[in-house]
Motif scaffolding. Sequence first.
Motif, short mmCIF file in Angstrom:
data_model
loop_
_atom_site.label_atom_id
_atom_site.label_comp_id
_atom_site.label_asym_id
_atom_site.label_seq_id
_atom_site.Cartn_x
_atom_site.Cartn_y
_atom_site.Cartn_z
N PRO A 194 -94.81 -19.80 22.18
CA PRO A 194 -94.29 -20.55 21.17
C PRO A 194 -94.17 -19.70 19.84
N ALA A 195 -94.61 -18.41 19.89
CA ALA A 195 -94.75 -17.46 18.87
C ALA A 195 -93.10 -17.27 18.28
N VAL A 196 -92.46 -17.11 19.24
CA VAL A 196 -91.11 -16.72 19.09
C VAL A 196 -90.33 -17.65 18.20
N GLN A 197 -89.46 -17.32 17.18
CA GLN A 197 -88.63 -18.06 16.36
C GLN A 197 -87.66 -19.12 17.39
N GLN A 198 -87.33 -20.18 16.52
CA GLN A 198 -86.49 -20.99 17.36
C GLN A 198 -85.21 -20.60 17.76
N LEU A 199 -84.76 -20.60 18.99
CA LEU A 199 -83.62 -20.33 19.37
C LEU A 199 -82.62 -21.18 20.22
N PRO A 200 -81.39 -21.10 20.31
CA PRO A 200 -80.47 -21.95 20.99
C PRO A 200 -80.90 -22.21 22.29
N ARG A 201 -81.01 -23.43 22.82
CA ARG A 201 -80.98 -23.85 24.27
C ARG A 201 -82.47 -23.06 24.71
N GLN A 202 -83.40 -23.11 23.96
CA GLN A 202 -84.69 -22.50 24.49
C GLN A 202 -85.59 -23.40 25.44
N SER A 203 -86.59 -22.81 25.88
CA SER A 203 -87.59 -23.49 26.65
C SER A 203 -88.65 -22.59 26.48
N VAL A 204 -89.85 -23.11 26.60
CA VAL A 204 -91.25 -22.19 26.39
C VAL A 204 -91.94 -21.93 27.83
N CYS A 205 -92.20 -20.88 28.16
CA CYS A 205 -92.80 -20.66 29.65
C CYS A 205 -93.10 -19.18 29.60
N ASN A 206 -94.52 -18.98 30.19
CA ASN A 206 -94.87 -17.78 30.50
C ASN A 206 -94.40 -17.29 32.05
N ILE A 207 -93.25 -16.60 31.70
CA ILE A 207 -92.80 -16.33 33.33
C ILE A 207 -92.95 -14.70 33.78
N ASN A 208 -94.17 -14.10 32.92
CA ASN A 208 -94.67 -12.85 33.34
C ASN A 208 -95.96 -13.11 34.15
N GLY A 209 -96.19 -12.03 34.97
CA GLY A 209 -97.32 -12.04 35.90
C GLY A 209 -98.13 -10.75 35.46
N VAL A 210 -99.24 -10.44 36.35
CA VAL A 210 -99.87 -9.19 36.33
C VAL A 210 -100.01 -8.40 37.48
N GLY A 211 -99.91 -7.15 37.36
CA GLY A 211 -99.65 -6.42 38.56
C GLY A 211 -101.04 -6.59 39.46
N ALA A 212 -100.80 -6.29 40.78
CA ALA A 212 -101.92 -6.55 41.74
C ALA A 212 -103.08 -5.44 41.40
N LYS A 213 -102.88 -4.37 41.06
CA LYS A 213 -104.03 -3.64 40.70
C LYS A 213 -104.93 -4.18 39.85
N PHE A 214 -104.41 -4.60 38.74
CA PHE A 214 -105.42 -5.10 37.96
C PHE A 214 -106.32 -6.63 38.62
N LEU A 215 -105.53 -7.27 39.30
CA LEU A 215 -106.39 -8.25 39.90
C LEU A 215 -107.54 -7.71 40.90
N ARG A 216 -107.09 -6.54 41.64
CA ARG A 216 -107.97 -6.03 42.54
C ARG A 216 -109.21 -5.53 41.93
N ILE A 217 -108.99 -4.71 40.48
CA ILE A 217 -110.21 -4.25 39.78
C ILE A 217 -111.07 -5.29 39.43
N GLY A 218 -110.42 -6.76 38.89
CA GLY A 218 -111.19 -7.79 38.64
C GLY A 218 -112.01 -8.17 39.84
N ASP A 219 -111.28 -8.11 40.96
CA ASP A 219 -112.10 -8.57 42.17
C ASP A 219 -113.43 -7.71 42.53
N GLN A 220 -113.33 -6.37 42.25
CA GLN A 220 -114.27 -5.44 42.42
C GLN A 220 -115.37 -5.65 41.49
N LYS A 221 -114.94 -5.81 40.24
CA LYS A 221 -115.96 -6.00 39.20
C LYS A 221 -116.88 -7.30 39.56
N ALA A 222 -116.19 -8.35 40.06
CA ALA A 222 -117.01 -9.42 40.13
C ALA A 222 -117.86 -9.23 41.45
#
Length: 561
Positions: free
Chosen positions: A278-306
Motif C-alpha cells: 500500500p506504500a505506492v500512490q493510488q493508480l488506475p485499476r490497481q490491486s495490492v499484492c506482494n508478487i515477489n519471492g526470495v531466491g532459494a539460496k536465501f532460504l537454504r542459508i536460513g535452514d542451515q542457521k536454524a
Amino acid sequence: MDSVLSLNFQDAREPGSIRELPGRILRKANVDRYIQYLGQWSTKDASKINSILSIARAEVEKGKERFGKVMKFSGGPGKSDLAVNDKEIAIVTTAAPPWLTGSAINPALRAAYLAQKLPSGSHVTLIAPWLQSKEQTIVFPQGITVNSPDEHVQYIHDWLLHTTNGEIGPGILNNLEIRLYPGRYSHDKHSILPLGDLTDYVQKQARMVVLEEPEHLTWYHHGRAWKKMFPWVVGVAHTNYIEYARREPGGGVLAFLLERVNQICCKAYCDRVVKLSPAVQQLPRQSVCNINGVGAKFLRIGDQKAAASRPRRSAFKKGCYYLAKMQWGKGYTELLDLMAQDAIGGGGISVDAYGSGDDSVAIVAKAQEEKLSIQFNGHQEGQGRYEHTDTALQEYKVFLNPSISDVLATTTAEALAMGKFVVAPDHACNTFFQDFPNFLSYKDAEGFRAQVQKALHAEPAPLSPELRHRLTWEAATDRFLVEVTRGAPEQSRLLPGLQEEQGKPFESTRGHVDGLIANVHHAIATVPGARAVAGAGPVTWQNNVQNMQVKHDVRAFRRHH
C-alpha cells in the motif's frame, strides 16, 4: 496513431504498389473503412480492387507470423490468435543482473519461475536494458562488467541458475528468452531510462506484457501505444517515486506533479496495475499484492542457521547491520536520525553499514561529524558492492531497515529468509512482513531502541513451513497469476481454469479516454524539448553519438539472434 499510418490510395494506383498495400491495411484499426475507400474507385479499377483484396486476404492468413495479431478483414481488428502459441508472455524491466537492486533481480526471477510454472509450449521473454561499459561501472558490483549484449544475456542466465539453487534447471531456462533494449543511466533519477520504442523489442504475438515499473518505463515513451499493440498489459509498481520526489528541492510541487504524471501513464498504457504494497500512490485499476519471492539460496542459508542453533549458543556471531545503496532516500536519512537519538539517550547500538552510491561522501561525512556509531563498508568501491548472501553478511543476527521510501524491501524479505531478526518501522511498505515473528516493528526512536535491544538479546525463531512457503517464488508466482488475470479477457489468462475472482468488475481498459490520453502523451513525448523539461536527461536527444552507439550494440545483437 491512425493519422501516422494514413493510407494514400492515389499511390495505390501506381504500378508496383499493390503488393505493398495489404500490409499497410493490416496495420490499420478499421479495415472496413478502406474497403469503402476502394469502392470509390471507378469501375475500370475493378481488376486492381480484386487483386488488392485477394492479396490482402492472403496476408491475413500469414498475419500470425508477420504481425502477431490477426485482423478480421470483414470487421476491423480481431482478437489475438492464441492458438499459435497460447502462453506467450513478455516481462519488460528497468534493470537486470549484475545490478542487484530489487527491480533488477525480482523481474528476472519472476520470468524464470513463470517459465517453469506455465504449461508445456509456453514461452516467456525477459526484456532488460543494455548499458555500455562506462555506465555499467556505476551500477554493477565492483569488478563486474559485460563486454557485449551476448555476454550480458549469458550472465543473466548463469545468475538465475546460481540464485535459484537448483530449483530452476538449464532445461527450463532454455525456454526463457532474454532480449535486451538500449538504455542509459540517469544520475538524477539513479536509474536506467530506455532509448527508442520499447514495443519494438517485444514479440508481437505476446498475449500478455508485464511492465515492471510501468511509470518509469512510460514517462518518456514515444513509440506505439502498449494497449494498441498487445491484448493485455499489466504494470507492477515497485518504487515509491512520490516519496523520493518529496525529498528533492521543491519536493512538494514535484511530488504533486509526478503523482499525476504516473496516473496518466498507467491509465494510458496499462490494463491493470499490481502494487507490491500500500506504500505506492493510488493508480488506475490497481490491486495490492506482494508478487515477489526470495531466491532459494536465501532460504537454504536460513535452514542451515536454524539447524546450527543450539540452546545458549547462537548461530550468529555479529550484531546489527544495514545493506542499501548509499542515497539519502534509501533509508540513510532515517538511520542517521535514529542513531543520533540513540546517542543522545546513552548509546549502546552500533551498526555496520554496507553499500555505496551517489551520496556516499555526504552520508559518511555527516555520520563522522555527529560521531555516530556506524562503520561504513564498501562505500568507495562502486555501487552494488555487496550481495546479501556474501559471507561478510551471513554472520549478522539483526538487519536494520529504517527506510520508509521502499515499496516492499527485497533486503527485508531476504533477511527473514536467512533466519535473521529484522527491525523496521511500522509502515505500509512492511505490511506483508507483519505476520513474521522475527519482524520487529517500531513507531518512534524509543521503540527502535527497544526492539534492537530485544533482538540482540534473543534468538530468531525458525520459520514455520507456512511462512517459509510464503517467501518462496513458487508462492509468489501463484499470487502473480491470480493478480494479473483478474479482470482479464478469457484469451489473456495464463493457466487453464484460472477464473476471475468474484467482486466488482474492473472498468473498461480500452475506452476512448484511455486512447486520447495515450495520444496526447505520445505527442508531447516525441518533442525533445518537452522531454528535456521533464527531466529525460541522457535520453532527451535520442540520436546523439553515445545513444546511437548503444542502439547499434543492440541492433547487432538482434541481427545475430
